[in-house]
Design a protein around this motif. Sequence first.
Motif, PDB file in Angstrom:
ATOM      1  N   THR A 203     -12.702 -13.760  12.893  1.00 34.32           N
ATOM      2  CA  THR A 203     -11.509 -14.216  12.167  1.00 34.32           C
ATOM      3  C   THR A 203     -11.369 -13.492  10.847  1.00 34.32           C
ATOM      4  N   LEU A 204     -12.478 -13.288  10.161  1.00 27.85           N
ATOM      5  CA  LEU A 204     -12.455 -12.567   8.886  1.00 27.85           C
ATOM      6  C   LEU A 204     -11.944 -11.147   9.064  1.00 27.85           C
ATOM      7  N   LEU A 205     -12.493 -10.416  10.025  1.00 28.82           N
ATOM      8  CA  LEU A 205     -12.095  -9.026  10.233  1.00 28.82           C
ATOM      9  C   LEU A 205     -10.639  -8.910  10.637  1.00 28.82           C
ATOM     10  N   ASP A 206     -10.152  -9.901  11.373  1.00 31.86           N
ATOM     11  CA  ASP A 206      -8.740  -9.888  11.746  1.00 31.86           C
ATOM     12  C   ASP A 206      -7.847 -10.217  10.554  1.00 31.86           C
ATOM     13  N   SER A 207      -8.285 -11.127   9.712  1.00 34.45           N
ATOM     14  CA  SER A 207      -7.444 -11.598   8.607  1.00 34.45           C
ATOM     15  C   SER A 207      -7.200 -10.527   7.553  1.00 34.45           C
ATOM     16  N   VAL A 208      -8.126  -9.581   7.408  1.00 34.42           N
ATOM     17  CA  VAL A 208      -7.953  -8.567   6.363  1.00 34.42           C
ATOM     18  C   VAL A 208      -7.150  -7.355   6.836  1.00 34.42           C
ATOM     19  N   GLN A 209      -6.813  -7.316   8.121  1.00 31.40           N
ATOM     20  CA  GLN A 209      -6.016  -6.199   8.622  1.00 31.40           C
ATOM     21  C   GLN A 209      -4.572  -6.329   8.134  1.00 31.40           C
ATOM     22  N   PRO A 210      -4.012  -5.307   7.473  1.00 29.32           N
ATOM     23  CA  PRO A 210      -2.588  -5.364   7.105  1.00 29.32           C
ATOM     24  C   PRO A 210      -1.724  -5.463   8.358  1.00 29.32           C
ATOM     25  N   LYS A 211      -0.736  -6.348   8.333  1.00 25.12           N
ATOM     26  CA  LYS A 211       0.049  -6.602   9.543  1.00 25.12           C
ATOM     27  C   LYS A 211       1.549  -6.396   9.333  1.00 25.12           C
ATOM     28  N   SER A 212       1.938  -5.766   8.234  1.00 23.82           N
ATOM     29  CA  SER A 212       3.360  -5.521   8.022  1.00 23.82           C
ATOM     30  C   SER A 212       3.868  -4.529   9.065  1.00 23.82           C
ATOM     31  N   ALA A 213       5.157  -4.634   9.383  1.00 27.60           N
ATOM     32  CA  ALA A 213       5.758  -3.717  10.359  1.00 27.60           C
ATOM     33  C   ALA A 213       5.647  -2.279   9.880  1.00 27.60           C
ATOM     34  N   ASN A 214       5.765  -2.071   8.579  1.00 25.33           N
ATOM     35  CA  ASN A 214       5.671  -0.729   8.012  1.00 25.33           C
ATOM     36  C   ASN A 214       4.274  -0.150   8.226  1.00 25.33           C
ATOM     37  N   TYR A 215       3.246  -0.956   7.961  1.00 24.01           N
ATOM     38  CA  TYR A 215       1.867  -0.489   8.105  1.00 24.01           C
ATOM     39  C   TYR A 215       1.554  -0.130   9.557  1.00 24.01           C
ATOM     40  N   MET A 216       1.953  -0.995  10.459  1.00 21.19           N
ATOM     41  CA  MET A 216       1.640  -0.760  11.877  1.00 21.19           C
ATOM     42  C   MET A 216       2.397   0.443  12.430  1.00 21.19           C
ATOM     43  N   LEU A 217       3.622   0.667  11.953  1.00 21.82           N
ATOM     44  CA  LEU A 217       4.362   1.856  12.388  1.00 21.82           C
ATOM     45  C   LEU A 217       3.688   3.121  11.873  1.00 21.82           C
ATOM     46  N   LEU A 218       3.200   3.078  10.641  1.00 22.38           N
ATOM     47  CA  LEU A 218       2.478   4.229  10.090  1.00 22.38           C
ATOM     48  C   LEU A 218       1.209   4.495  10.892  1.00 22.38           C
ATOM     49  N   ASP A 478      14.505   0.897  10.033  1.00 17.21           N
ATOM     50  CA  ASP A 478      15.102   0.437  11.290  1.00 17.21           C
ATOM     51  C   ASP A 478      14.228   0.776  12.491  1.00 17.21           C
ATOM     52  N   GLY A 479      12.909   0.602  12.309  1.00 15.64           N
ATOM     53  CA  GLY A 479      11.979   0.813  13.407  1.00 15.64           C
ATOM     54  C   GLY A 479      11.574   2.251  13.637  1.00 15.64           C
ATOM     55  N   LYS A 480      12.051   3.159  12.820  1.00 17.40           N
ATOM     56  CA  LYS A 480      11.706   4.566  12.959  1.00 17.40           C
ATOM     57  C   LYS A 480      11.043   5.063  11.683  1.00 17.40           C
ATOM     58  N   LEU A 481      10.109   5.985  11.840  1.00 17.79           N
ATOM     59  CA  LEU A 481       9.428   6.549  10.680  1.00 17.79           C
ATOM     60  C   LEU A 481      10.295   7.624  10.045  1.00 17.79           C
ATOM     61  N   VAL A 482      10.538   7.481   8.748  1.00 20.99           N
ATOM     62  CA  VAL A 482      11.317   8.458   7.998  1.00 20.99           C
ATOM     63  C   VAL A 482      10.443   9.009   6.876  1.00 20.99           C
ATOM     64  N   ILE A 483      10.378  10.330   6.772  1.00 22.53           N
ATOM     65  CA  ILE A 483       9.576  10.971   5.734  1.00 22.53           C
ATOM     66  C   ILE A 483      10.497  11.597   4.695  1.00 22.53           C
ATOM     67  N   HIS A 484      10.178  11.362   3.420  1.00 22.56           N
ATOM     68  CA  HIS A 484      10.994  11.841   2.315  1.00 22.56           C
ATOM     69  C   HIS A 484      10.235  12.911   1.524  1.00 22.56           C
ATOM     70  N   PRO A 485      10.958  13.755   0.793  1.00 20.44           N
ATOM     71  CA  PRO A 485      10.301  14.799  -0.001  1.00 20.44           C
ATOM     72  C   PRO A 485       9.473  14.206  -1.140  1.00 20.44           C
ATOM     73  N   ASP A 486       8.317  14.761  -1.356  1.00 24.81           N
ATOM     74  CA  ASP A 486       7.419  14.303  -2.419  1.00 24.81           C
ATOM     75  C   ASP A 486       7.846  14.956  -3.731  1.00 24.81           C
ATOM     76  N   VAL A 487       8.998  14.520  -4.266  1.00 28.00           N
ATOM     77  CA  VAL A 487       9.626  15.221  -5.392  1.00 28.00           C
ATOM     78  C   VAL A 487       8.792  15.199  -6.663  1.00 28.00           C
ATOM     79  N   TYR A 488       7.921  14.187  -6.805  1.00 28.87           N
ATOM     80  CA  TYR A 488       7.087  14.116  -8.007  1.00 28.87           C
ATOM     81  C   TYR A 488       5.637  14.531  -7.751  1.00 28.87           C
ATOM     82  N   GLY A 489       5.353  14.946  -6.513  1.00 31.88           N
ATOM     83  CA  GLY A 489       4.002  15.412  -6.200  1.00 31.88           C
ATOM     84  C   GLY A 489       2.934  14.335  -6.237  1.00 31.88           C
TER      85      GLY A 489
END
Length: 498
Positions: A203-218, A478-489
């Motif tokens: 339960t502990l190992l499961d609870s610390v896993q990030p579960k946001s939709a953004n994290y899982m898509l990444l 919207d469920g798709k991964l979008v990559i943006h330019p790293d303008v500030y490095g």
Amino acid sequence: MLNSIKKILLQKRPINILFGILFISILVASCNREATIDRVLSKETKNKIYKDIEEPRLAESIKNSIESEDFKNKAVLNSYYQKNGYQASLIIKFMPDGKLAILADHLSAAAEHGLDENHFAAKEYRAQYDLVHSKDGVQSLDEAYQQVAALELATAKALLDYSSTLQFGVVNPNKILSRYYMETKQADSNFMMDILRSQDLATLLDSVQPKSANYMLLQEALKAGGDQDRSKTIRVNLERARWQHDIDSSKLIYVNIPAFRLDIYKDGKVAGSMKTVVGTGRNNGDNASFSDQKIKDAPHSHETPILSSMIHSVQVNPVWNIPESIAGKEILKHVQADRFYLSNAGIDVIQDGQVIEDPENLDWSSYSAGNLPFRFRQRPGDENALGKIKFLFKNNSSVYLHDTPAQAAFDRDVRASSHGCVRVKEPLELAKALFGAGDKFETIKGDMESDEQKSARNIELSPQIQVVLDYVTAENRDGKLVIHPDVYGLDHVIYPYL
């Protein structure tokens, strides 16, 4: 329960009573047999050496190790084990049924979180576990004390490091990014003590896993592979997704700097979006190759800061008090090239609190950026760089959201060209989202759309609404991964820490 059994047995024949008393004695003895390190290890490993382990001597070994070694969270470890009599409590709890092997598996899967495979020292932990767990790995009692203490503390360190990393990230961005002003939560002693006190490892190992939709898509995108720079960008953004901030998306204005976009959140969902122009960056989209060497963050002077604040008011037909840096580097050059520039742009020249009449008569060639005794203030009007409205929130960088007369900039793909503030394409829509229908919005709308010359008007926003200026270069859109330019490095500053 035992009293009930006694009552039943007393109603039976003597022979049954005798067997019943024996049963009760066995039951009581079984209930009182606490799990001890010698019993747990000998049962789990079948190694007879462990039967002779004495708790006090093992406790002394654990205590000496904590005191003599340089642990990352030494105070927490010492407090936890002191309260538990320096027992090997984690092994006692988690060695049965191969639970510690599950921990070793999680440590070995660091790459799934965009981390270096050696980040959690998974191979070393597995080797220590296998040595203690093997039937013939430990061959003497002296070795048993040493290796069991080592596994106990390695387990504690692994649990703390793994849980803290997945919940809060590898780095504190406030320490490595020069213009990162969002308060970022970190693992504190209460969090770490809760981790060590946990009774259920799965339960502990499961609870610390990030579960946001953004994290899982990444994570899924990272599994799909691709070129190295893309994978490294995803890894950096997995780290960003682990950082924890107090953000309330029930009503929120969210600007993603490298996306050049503002989102209006309502009830946790995007209710509207618009283009933005943000501060000038270091490379403005020309992404360089990643390096494993740590580099110091060296921001451009006009970069938009990363922050969280509360929008408290707006100013319609705003006055622009021009910063000294802009006055010396830009305004002075314009007026030296054209002495009527100031009057054409609606800019007042102020000295000692007084507006100078006919500034075109001054000898501007005699002044320099380092020798400029004036302040400059742009009056409300069509030429005002802030447009018809600015949205105000407290911050130490003197930035805000605002309208602009320079609409052509919104047609560019890379929109990093402001002095640090965020220009918004649809300011009236933003005002409506903040104020809703009502008298205040109608006043704002009327003043912005009027052809008459209006004075600056301040209108309070109540309740205040959170605004976040963030920096994310790979996101779930919207469920798709979008990559943006790293303008500030900034990706290149973060990456070496992973």
